[in-house]
Design a protein around this motif. Structure first.
Motif, short mmCIF file in Angstrom:
data_model
loop_
_atom_site.label_atom_id
_atom_site.label_comp_id
_atom_site.label_asym_id
_atom_site.label_seq_id
_atom_site.Cartn_x
_atom_site.Cartn_y
_atom_site.Cartn_z
N UNK A 188 0.83 -1.21 0.00
CA UNK A 188 0.00 0.00 0.00
C UNK A 188 0.86 1.25 0.00
N UNK A 189 0.22 2.35 -0.37
CA UNK A 189 0.82 3.68 -0.25
C UNK A 189 -0.25 4.59 0.31
N UNK A 190 0.17 5.55 1.14
CA UNK A 190 -0.80 6.37 1.85
C UNK A 190 -0.52 7.86 1.67
N UNK A 191 -1.49 8.67 2.05
CA UNK A 191 -1.38 10.12 1.94
C UNK A 191 -0.09 10.66 2.58
N UNK A 205 -10.25 17.05 -3.94
CA UNK A 205 -9.08 16.88 -3.07
C UNK A 205 -8.11 15.92 -3.74
N UNK A 206 -7.81 16.20 -5.00
CA UNK A 206 -6.94 15.31 -5.76
C UNK A 206 -5.64 16.00 -6.11
N UNK A 207 -4.63 15.71 -5.40
CA UNK A 207 -3.26 16.08 -5.76
C UNK A 207 -2.38 15.19 -4.90
N UNK A 208 -2.35 13.89 -5.21
CA UNK A 208 -1.87 12.90 -4.28
C UNK A 208 -0.46 13.06 -3.75
N UNK A 209 0.58 12.68 -4.52
CA UNK A 209 1.83 12.34 -3.87
C UNK A 209 1.43 11.27 -2.91
N UNK A 210 0.85 10.52 -3.58
CA UNK A 210 -0.02 9.53 -3.07
C UNK A 210 -0.87 10.34 -2.29
#
Length: 406
Positions: free
Chosen positions: A43-46, A182-187
């Motif tokens: 997984x990858x998280x905020x 709210x989409x600009x991840x960096x994950x």
């Protein structure tokens, strides 16, 4: 590799369901994914310092590298900024799911999306989890219902499945995602759940996911906001019965390519469904000294509100593009830069070697009226390149986010 009609239930041994349990006013709001056998997880998280309770729970489970068999997801409430009670509620979601499936709570991951700062209605969620699990299925319809139940301001569900061959065995990857604002991840909130029946070592599963994220989810932007709840999770249960992939050989590369295709597809679907979006914008930056330079510049362009509004207005304002490139932090010679806009209606050059080119405004307008538009910026500093994806910024985005809580 071929794309097939499917979702998270397409790989062998996976079941799912989506249900309305009462968190929202009327739309589906609870989803469960279940692997009939223990699965390896990655997984990858905020990157947001403020992390929702489910993110903290999942990080603990993923870091322990234990097997995982289920994911429970609620929509309509983010369970973020809810203190110790929020953490206990996330754990109770895992515990309730585990009990219904005869698992340990540490074999269950949790995700939430929705309004921040409101406690979960656990009196609704716990019986809702049991009700949803009672109807788990490996059917195509079950995957669709699961994908629908994770939506918030999304206007449609996002699913994909692909199949390919490894060691003579058919391997399948399925996925579903949600994300609209709210989409600009960096994950961005962005949630993505991937299932596969591949037999692969956990460290290589993690490596493949992390490398893919850099050029998929981390290259999208709707509004520049990074959510408290972002996560991408992949489960691999080995049901395809291939010999375990434990080294970076050709089989690993085949899987890695397929996984990246799935992640890129879902990332682009998230952008296409951006809140109030009317246009899908692809930004290609070419000829940089390093790959990271290309990534930085392309993301700088795609997250510029002035660039976004220009595309909403169908204005061929190349000046906003070069401006966004200039403040990206990457050093380059503006006198080498070429900028082009294109779509299925044609292509037009706007800047060459740092100087503006006279262009036909009518042709430019025709190109920009298309829903899918591409910006190509060539720097001639090197040979590296990268692509980012985003959307325009409209009146509708302001309307949606002006009354989100109501």
């Amino acid at each position: 590799m071929k794309k097939i009609d499917g979702g998270v239930t397409s790989p062998k041994g996976f079941m799912a369901n989506g249900n309305y349990i009462g968190i929202k006013k009327k739309k589906k709001d609870l989803s469960v994914i279940y692997s009939e056998s223990p699965a390896k997880g990655a997984a990858a998280f905020t990157t947001n310092i403020v992390k929702a309770a489910p993110v903290l729970w999942n990080q603990k489970i993923i870091d322990a590298k234990t097997n995982i068999q289920a994911i429970v997801i609620n929509s309509g409430n983010a369970n973020a900024c809810t203190g110790e009670q929020g953490m206990q509620d996330a754990i109770l979601m895992a515990q309730t799911t585990a009990e219904a499936l005869n698992l340990k709570k540490e074999e269950v991951l949790v995700a939430s999306t929705g309004v921040i700062g409101v406690l979960l209605p656990m009196d609704i969620i716990c019986p809702g989890i049991k009700k949803t699990i009672a109807a788990l299925s490996a059917s195509r319809e079950a995957a669709k219902m699961a994908a629908e139940a994770i939506m918030t301001t999304d206007t449609y569900s996002k699913e994909i499945a692909v199949s390919f061959t490894i060691q003579g065995k058919t391997v399948t990857i399925g996925g579903m995602a949600k994300g609209s604002g709210m989409i600009h991840p960096n994950m961005a909130t962005m949630l993505s759940f991937i299932t596969t029946d591949l037999n692969i070592a956990q460290d290589l599963l993690d490596k493949a996911l992390k490398e893919s994220i850099v050029d998929s989810y981390n290259m999208i932007s709707v509004d520049g906001d990074t959510s408290t709840n972002d996560m991408v999770i992949v489960l691999a249960n080995g049901a395809a019965a291939n010999e375990i992939i434990d080294k970076e050989d050709q089989d690993y590369e085949i899987f890695k390519e397929a996984l990246h295709y799935v992640n890129s597809y879902l990332a682009k679907e998230i952008v296409r469904d951006g809140e109030g979006a009317g246009k899908f914008i692809e930004v290609n930056v070419k000829g940089t000294k390093t790959k990271e330079d290309a990534r930085i510049i392309s993301k700088s362009i795609i997250r510029s509100n002035l660039v976004k509004t220009a595309f909403f207005g169908e204005d061929a304002n190349w000046g906003r593009v070069i401006c966004a490139m200039g403040y990206s932090g990457v050093k380059f010679d503006v006198n080498k830069v070429t900028i082009e806009f294109s779509s299925k209606a044609g292509k037009i050059s706007l800047m060459e070697k740092g100087l503006p080119i006279k262009f036909d405004e009518d042709i430019a307008l025709k190109i920009l009226k298309e829903k899918d538009v591409t910006v190509t910026a060539t720097l001639k500093e090197g040979i590296e390149e990268a692509t980012a994806w985003g959307c325009d910024l409209s009146y509708e985005y302001v309307r949606i986010n002006g009354d989100y809580r109501t």
